[in-house]
Scaffold this motif. Structure first.
Motif, PDB file in Angstrom:
ATOM      1  N   TYR A 238       0.744  -1.267  -0.171  1.00  0.00           N
ATOM      2  CA  TYR A 238      -0.075   0.004  -0.057  1.00  0.00           C
ATOM      3  C   TYR A 238       0.863   1.271   0.066  1.00  0.00           C
ATOM      4  O   TYR A 238       0.417   2.106  -0.770  1.00  0.00           O
ATOM      5  CB  TYR A 238      -0.872   0.066   1.047  1.00  0.00           C
ATOM      6  N   SER A 251      -4.959   2.430  -3.751  1.00  0.00           N
ATOM      7  CA  SER A 251      -5.204   2.824  -2.593  1.00  0.00           C
ATOM      8  C   SER A 251      -6.459   2.209  -2.011  1.00  0.00           C
ATOM      9  O   SER A 251      -7.201   1.351  -2.578  1.00  0.00           O
ATOM     10  CB  SER A 251      -5.469   4.494  -2.373  1.00  0.00           C
ATOM     11  N   ALA A 252      -6.811   2.027  -0.693  1.00  0.00           N
ATOM     12  CA  ALA A 252      -7.863   1.417  -0.006  1.00  0.00           C
ATOM     13  C   ALA A 252      -9.403   1.422  -0.320  1.00  0.00           C
ATOM     14  O   ALA A 252     -10.111   0.665  -0.551  1.00  0.00           O
ATOM     15  CB  ALA A 252      -7.673   1.404   1.641  1.00  0.00           C
ATOM     16  N   LYS A 253      -9.526   2.514  -0.887  1.00  0.00           N
ATOM     17  CA  LYS A 253     -10.991   3.304  -1.096  1.00  0.00           C
ATOM     18  C   LYS A 253     -11.844   3.020  -0.124  1.00  0.00           C
ATOM     19  O   LYS A 253     -13.212   2.727  -0.446  1.00  0.00           O
ATOM     20  CB  LYS A 253     -11.288   2.556  -2.726  1.00  0.00           C
ATOM     21  N   PHE A 254     -11.658   3.175   1.116  1.00  0.00           N
ATOM     22  CA  PHE A 254     -12.587   2.777   2.058  1.00  0.00           C
ATOM     23  C   PHE A 254     -13.376   4.231   2.281  1.00  0.00           C
ATOM     24  O   PHE A 254     -14.311   4.246   3.141  1.00  0.00           O
ATOM     25  CB  PHE A 254     -11.587   2.390   3.433  1.00  0.00           C
ATOM     26  N   SER A 255     -12.725   5.263   1.864  1.00  0.00           N
ATOM     27  CA  SER A 255     -13.391   6.592   2.363  1.00  0.00           C
ATOM     28  C   SER A 255     -14.877   6.804   2.118  1.00  0.00           C
ATOM     29  O   SER A 255     -15.412   7.361   3.236  1.00  0.00           O
ATOM     30  CB  SER A 255     -12.586   8.059   1.700  1.00  0.00           C
ATOM     31  N   TYR A 355     -15.463  10.372  -7.375  1.00  0.00           N
ATOM     32  CA  TYR A 355     -14.276  10.137  -6.640  1.00  0.00           C
ATOM     33  C   TYR A 355     -13.251  10.597  -7.583  1.00  0.00           C
ATOM     34  O   TYR A 355     -13.118  10.471  -8.934  1.00  0.00           O
ATOM     35  CB  TYR A 355     -13.952   8.560  -6.540  1.00  0.00           C
ATOM     36  N   ASN A 358      -6.441  10.746  -3.890  1.00  0.00           N
ATOM     37  CA  ASN A 358      -5.709  11.928  -3.016  1.00  0.00           C
ATOM     38  C   ASN A 358      -4.739  12.721  -3.730  1.00  0.00           C
ATOM     39  O   ASN A 358      -4.729  14.038  -3.843  1.00  0.00           O
ATOM     40  CB  ASN A 358      -5.125  11.215  -1.778  1.00  0.00           C
ATOM     41  N   ASP A 389     -17.473  10.666  -1.079  1.00  0.00           N
ATOM     42  CA  ASP A 389     -16.798  10.406   0.369  1.00  0.00           C
ATOM     43  C   ASP A 389     -16.815  11.626   1.007  1.00  0.00           C
ATOM     44  O   ASP A 389     -16.096  11.780   2.011  1.00  0.00           O
ATOM     45  CB  ASP A 389     -15.432   9.693   0.323  1.00  0.00           C
ATOM     46  N   ASP A 391     -16.824  14.527   3.680  1.00  0.00           N
ATOM     47  CA  ASP A 391     -16.613  14.481   4.907  1.00  0.00           C
ATOM     48  C   ASP A 391     -16.583  16.052   5.296  1.00  0.00           C
ATOM     49  O   ASP A 391     -15.345  16.606   4.728  1.00  0.00           O
ATOM     50  CB  ASP A 391     -15.950  13.557   5.821  1.00  0.00           C
ATOM     51  N   ASN A 398      -8.760  19.764   4.338  1.00  0.00           N
ATOM     52  CA  ASN A 398      -7.809  19.518   3.394  1.00  0.00           C
ATOM     53  C   ASN A 398      -7.499  20.842   2.496  1.00  0.00           C
ATOM     54  O   ASN A 398      -6.710  21.235   2.048  1.00  0.00           O
ATOM     55  CB  ASN A 398      -7.861  18.401   2.441  1.00  0.00           C
TER      56      ASN A 398
END
Ligand SMILES: Cc1cc2nc3c(=O)[nH]c(=O)nc-3n(C[C@H](O)[C@H](O)[C@H](O)COP(=O)(O)OP(=O)(O)OC[C@H]3O[C@@H](n4cnc5c(N)ncnc54)[C@H](O)[C@@H]3O)c2cc1C
Length: 485
Positions: A238, A251-255, A355, A358, A389, A391, A398
Motif C-alpha cells: 500500500y 489505495s484502499a478506497k475505504f473513504s 471520486y 488523493n 466520500d 466529510d 484539506n
C-alpha cells in the motif's frame, strides 16, 4: 416499567462497532431512525465575504446514501428490528416520534462540525422540553477523544506532533460487538417503503470508467475490506502504490464507507492488526493507520476551531491573500477545461464518478487556490457537492491546508506539471479522462500532459488542435503554460 429508546443514525450507518447502538439496545424497546434534513441536501448560502450559493448534495452521494440506508434497513430487519426514514428538521421530527412511541431517551452520534453540533443541540433542547433525555456517543474516529494525550480542544494544530504523541501515548479501543436488538416499541409507525431520502436530487448511475464502482452500505464496506486486505493482499505494498491514479486497488478506497459510517475505522485497525499477525507487519500496514490518523486529526481540529475552519481566512486568520472572484475561470476549473490535462483529468473523473485520488485532489485544489487564486471555499463547496466520500472535516480541512489558511504554516502549493510527470509518467490517467489527448500520449506521454509543448506537426498528426479539440491553458496560470508553438 418498560424503557423505550430511539437510536438516531447519522454518519454511523452500520451495526458493527457501533457504541451508540450498543447503549441504545440496553432499553426494553428500541426504535431506529434516520432523518433526512433537507437543509443538508438542497441549496445553501455560504456566508461571509463574497457569499455564494451552491447545491450541497449531488447525484453520486445521493445514490450512495440511498444504498447505505437500504442496506442498514435490511441488516436491522435481519436482527428483528427495522429502520424508519423521515424527512424534515430533526428537531421537529424526532420529538414527535419520541412522543408517538413514548420514548424516555434518544441516543445519537456526536459529530465535531458546526452544523451537526447545532442540529444535535436543537434536538436535545426540543426533547428536553418534553422531558426526554438525549445521550451522545463519539464513534467515528480511530482514537476516542477521551484517550488523547490532551483534551481535543487543545490538540496541536500541526499533524506531525499530533500524530507522534498519539502514536506514543494512545491505543485504539477494540471494536464493540453487534448487540441483541430490542423489539420495536408499541405504536411504532409503519416503516413503509424506503422514501427517496434526497427528494429532487436524481441518483447518478456509476460510470463504467470508475476505478471502483462504489455501492453504499455496511455489507459492501465489509466486503471491500475483505477484498482489499485479504483476497487482494494489498497491504503488502500500500505505501508504494497509494499515490496511484488509475484502477481499483492502488489505495484502499475505504473513504466513502468511512464517511457515511458504514465502516468503522477501529474495525479497519483490528483487521490491520490481524493481517500483521497472520501475514506481514511492514511500512504499508503502518501507513494505512497513519492515513487514518490524518482523518482523526481533521476531526479533532474541527472540534477545536469550530466555525473558523470554514472561513476564507481560515484558522490562521490570513487576510493577506487577495482571493479572486472570476466566474468564467471557476467554471473552466470545475468543468475540467483549464487546458492543464492533469487537473482536467481529475475534475472530469470527479464529476463522472464522485471520486478522484488523493494526489489528483491535491493538484486540482492547488491549481484553483494557489495558481488561479480563486476563493478556495468555492472549490471546497464544489467538492462537497460531488464527492461520494464527502466529510466536512476532511474536505474543508484539506482544502484550507492546501490554500495556506489551515493546519500548516508552510507553503502547500503544488507544482502541477512536475506532479503530473512524477505520478502520471505514462499519462494513463490523462488519456483515460481526456481521451482527446490519447493519440498524443501514444507518441510521447509528455505531450499528453503538456500538449502545448508538442511540436505542431505532432499535434496535427494526432488530431489535437489546441483551442478546438482541447483547450489552450487558461489565462492566469503563468509563463510556463504560454508560448504555444
Ligand atoms: C482537497 C481535498 C479534499 C478532500 N476531501 C475529502 C473528503 O471530503 N472526505 C474524505 O474522506 N477524504 C477527503 N480527502 C482526503 C483523501 O483524498 C481521501 O480520503 C482519499 O483519497 C480516499 O481514498 P482512499 O480511501 O483510497 O484513501 P487511502 O489512501 O486508502 O487512505 C485510507 C483512509 O485514510 C483517510 N485519509 C487518507 N488521506 C486523508 C487525508 N488527507 N485527509 C483525511 N483523511 C485521509 C481516509 O479515510 C481514507 O479512506 C480530501 C483530500 C483533498 C486533498
Amino acid at each position: 416499567m418498560t424503557s423505550t429508546a430511539i437510536v438516531r443514525f447519522r454518519r454511523d450507518l452500520r451495526l458493527h462497532d457501533n457504541p451508540t447502538l450498543v447503549a441504545a439496545s440496553e432499553a426494553d424497546r428500541l426504535l431506529p431512525v434516520y432523518v433526512v434534513d433537507p437543509r443538508r441536501v438542497g441549496e445553501r448560502e455560504y456566508g461571509g465575504p463574497d457569499s455564494f450559493r451552491y447545491q450541497r448534495t449531488g447525484g453520486h452521494r445521493a445514490r450512495f446514501l440511498r444504498e447505505s440506508l437500504s442496506d442498514l434497513r435490511e441488516r436491522l430487519r435481519e436482527h428483528g428490528s427495522d429502520l424508519l426514514v423521515r424527512r424534515g428538521r430533526p428537531a421537529d421530527v424526532l420529538p414527535e416520534l419520541a412522543a408517538a412511541v413514548d420514548a424516555d431517551v434518544l441516543h445519537e452520534q456526536a459529530l465535531p462540525t458546526t452544523e451537526e453540533r447545532e442540529t444535535g443541540a436543537a434536538v436535545g433542547d426540543a426533547l428536553a422540553a418534553r422531558g426526554i433525555a438525549r445521550r451522545t456517543h463519539w464513534t467515528h474516529t480511530l482514537h476516542h477523544p477521551d484517550d488523547l494525550p490532551v483534551h481535543p480542544t487543545v490538540v496541536d494544530d500541526t499533524f506531525t506532533p499530533f500524530r507522534e504523541r498519539v502514536e506514543a501515548e494512545c491505543t485504539v479501543r477494540d471494536p464493540v460487538a453487534v448487540p441483541d436488538l430490542p423489539s420495536l416499541p408499541v405504536g411504532t409507525p409503519a416503516a413503509g417503503e424506503l422514501p427517496d431520502p434526497l427528494g429532487s436530487v436524481p441518483a447518478e448511475p456509476p460510470d463504467e470508467r470508475a476505478g471502483l464502482p462504489f455501492r453504499g452500505g455496511e455489507t459492501r464496506a465489509l466486503d471491500r475490506v475483505e477484498e482489499y486486505v485479504w483476497a487482494g493482499d494489498h497491504l503488502r505494498e500500500y505505501r508504494e502504490t497509494r499515490n496511484g491514479l488509475v484502477g481499483a486497488d492502488y489505495s484502499a478506497k475505504f473513504s466513502p464507507w468511512l464517511a457515511a459510517g458504514c465502516l468503522s475505522p477501529r474495525y479497519v485497525a483490528s483487521e490491520v492488526a490481524r493481517y500483521e499477525a497472520e501475514r506481514v507487519a511492514n511500512d504499508s500496514t503502518y501507513w494505512l493507520l497513519f492515513e487514518l490518523r490524518w482523518r482523526d486529526f481533521f476531526q479533532f481540529q474541527f472540534l477545536k476551531h469550530g466555525g473558523q475552519q470554514f472561513r476564507r481566512e481560515g484558522i490562521r486568520s490570513r487576510t493577506d491573500i487577495d482571493w479572486r472572484w472570476d466566474e468564467t475561470a471557476f467554471r473552466r476549473w470545475a468543468d475540467g477545461e483549464t487546458g492543464v490535462p492533469f487537473v482536467d483529468a481529475a475534475m472530469r473523473e470527479l464529476a463522472a464518478t464522485g471520486y478522484t485520488s488523493n494526489r489528483a485532489r491535491q493538484n486540482a485544489a492547488s491549481l484553483l487556490a494557489n495558481d488561479l487564486r480563486l476563493d478556495w471555499r468555492r472549490g471546497a463547496a464544489h467538492f462537497e457537492r460531488l464527492l461520494v466520500d464527502y466529510d466536512p472535516a476532511s474536505n474543508y480541512g484539506n482544502w484550507a491546508y492546501i490554500a495556506g489558511v489551515g493546519n500548516d504554516s508552510r507553503d502547500r502549493a503544488f507544482d502541477v506539471l512536475s506532479q503530473g510527470e512524477r505520478y502520471d509518467t505514462d499519462s494513463a490517467f490523462v488519456a483515460r479522462w481526456c481521451p482527446e489527448l490519447a493519440p498524443l500520449a501514444a507518441v510521447d506521454p509528455a505531450f499528453a500532459r503538456e500538449p502545448w509543448a508538442a511540436p505542431r506537426d505532432v499535434r496535427v498528426e494526432a488530431g489535437v488542435e489546441l483551442g478546438l479539440d482541447y483547450p489552450r491553458p487558461m489565462p492566469g496560470l503563468g509563463d510556463r503554460y504560454d508560448g504555444i508553438p
